[in-house]
Design an enzyme around this catalytic site. Sequence first.
Site, mmCIF file in Angstrom:
data_model
loop_
_atom_site.group_PDB
_atom_site.id
_atom_site.type_symbol
_atom_site.label_atom_id
_atom_site.label_comp_id
_atom_site.label_asym_id
_atom_site.label_seq_id
_atom_site.Cartn_x
_atom_site.Cartn_y
_atom_site.Cartn_z
ATOM 1 N NE ARG A 1 -4.012 125.488 0.293
ATOM 2 C CZ ARG A 1 -4.146 124.195 0.552
ATOM 3 N NH1 ARG A 1 -3.513 123.662 1.544
ATOM 4 N NH2 ARG A 1 -4.896 123.432 -0.212
ATOM 5 C CB THR A 2 -8.937 130.382 -0.610
ATOM 6 O OG1 THR A 2 -7.864 129.995 -1.460
ATOM 7 C CG2 THR A 2 -9.378 131.787 -0.971
ATOM 8 C CE LYS B 1 -33.874 125.810 -0.767
ATOM 9 N NZ LYS B 1 -34.270 126.821 0.213
ATOM 10 N NE ARG C 1 -11.843 129.074 -4.375
ATOM 11 C CZ ARG C 1 -10.707 128.475 -4.016
ATOM 12 N NH1 ARG C 1 -10.695 127.172 -3.786
ATOM 13 N NH2 ARG C 1 -9.585 129.158 -3.895
ATOM 14 C CG HIS D 1 -7.135 132.424 -6.576
ATOM 15 N ND1 HIS D 1 -7.563 133.174 -5.501
ATOM 16 C CD2 HIS D 1 -6.965 131.158 -6.117
ATOM 17 C CE1 HIS D 1 -7.639 132.381 -4.436
ATOM 18 N NE2 HIS D 1 -7.285 131.159 -4.781
#
Length: 447
Positions: free
Chosen positions: A54-55, A83, A105, A133
């Site tokens: 969703r986000t 890496k 995120r 959030h």
Amino acid sequence: MPGLRHLVSIDDLSLDEIKKLFVHARTFAADLRASSELCRGMIAASLFYEPSTRTRLSFESAMLRLGGGVITAADMRNLSASKGESLADTARVVSGAYADIVVLRHSSEGAARLAAQYSTVPVINAGDGAHEHPTQTLCDLYNLWIERGHIEGLDVVLAGDLRYSRTIHSFAYALARFGANVVCVPAPGFEMPDYVLQRLREEFGVEPQRADAKSLGDLATQSDAVYLTPQKPHQLSLFTDARGFAIDRVDALYMTRPQTERHPSGAQLENYLQLGRRELSAESLRDAVVMHPLPRKDELSEDLDSDPRAIYFKQAARGVPIRMAILASLLGRLPALEREPASTTKHHPVTEGANPCVNPTCISRTEARHVPPQYRVSSRHPLRVHCGYCSHAIPLRLVGCSTTRHWHDPESVELRKVRPDHLVFLADLAEAERLGFAPATRANAPA
Ligand code: NCD
């Protein structure tokens, strides 16, 4: 018009700015296709080091609906991070030529704050570990505002995994600031963390109290250990006013899934709450809207989907117009934000000694080589200090002053005279001696 503003914590926005974002979101929602010139020529980079449906999709949809473009790294763990590239370097590279705004995120708490320090464009925190959030919170607040017409004075039940749900933490801070009452009904073992309660108490003047949650019916009896262990209450009501506590009519019930990806091994889920028709039949929940940030697991029965109180799919859909408002405002294309962020709490670099943050999932620990630790002072007396990235409390043992080279007991009144940016957090006497600190008073001196 904003200068360079970021959205790292919900506290970065004033209540006035939040309400302006709601008004813009409502305009966007009236015709999602009507603003396709607003951010034409601009690019958003979505950097997702953790899974998201969703986000990420609502941000990308929002940017496309505004006429902008999107570049996506949906699984950053498979890209440069694997890496060994530091988040600071990634932020430096992606901001600027690649993108005009970054949506991040990450699994480490404080990651978005770190990225914001190195980025030359706005950074939006789309979830940092169990910490915050803020855009989900804006979406949740926007839903309350649409459904209830206001947020001030609402009674909101937060249920489920209150310990590891970042949506809960940002939402609780914002509800407290709006003057809403929060009733916490955690699944046993998943109570609100101390650092969040401490912050609610110290920064937002909220007093936790025991709640008589009988009127919540079966929902509360599933976590009724509260009545058996009074020293360690599982249910708290957080008040921003003094009108006493009676849960006779709840305005919203916000359920969360167990955040198993962040649980320590051996976490007990047998007694996790389940919300179904029976639990919703409590009289006090008669008019409550049922919210959930999704994805759901077994804690929210599909039986409820047809109940008119269930708004969680509408809630997810409203993520698009509110994220359009956030993107366009941070890009300076909408008049919603002031030049300076609402929260003015200063962050200070840790100048001496080891990193005092003890949270193992803080970005200052997970990327220790690349992250200069920092702290902020939430109370001068008694002294309370939090990590500048993850907000966890910094345990105070001996506290030094970097200019006088004296150390003090954390309770000492003398500490009031030490400037916040001169504080040094010492693990023990050995570290104090090694760094050249002497006891401030005879009373402090070791026997
Ligand atoms: C939430 C999250 O990622 O924290 N989901 C979301 O953003 N809609 C809640 C969750 O994953 O439980």
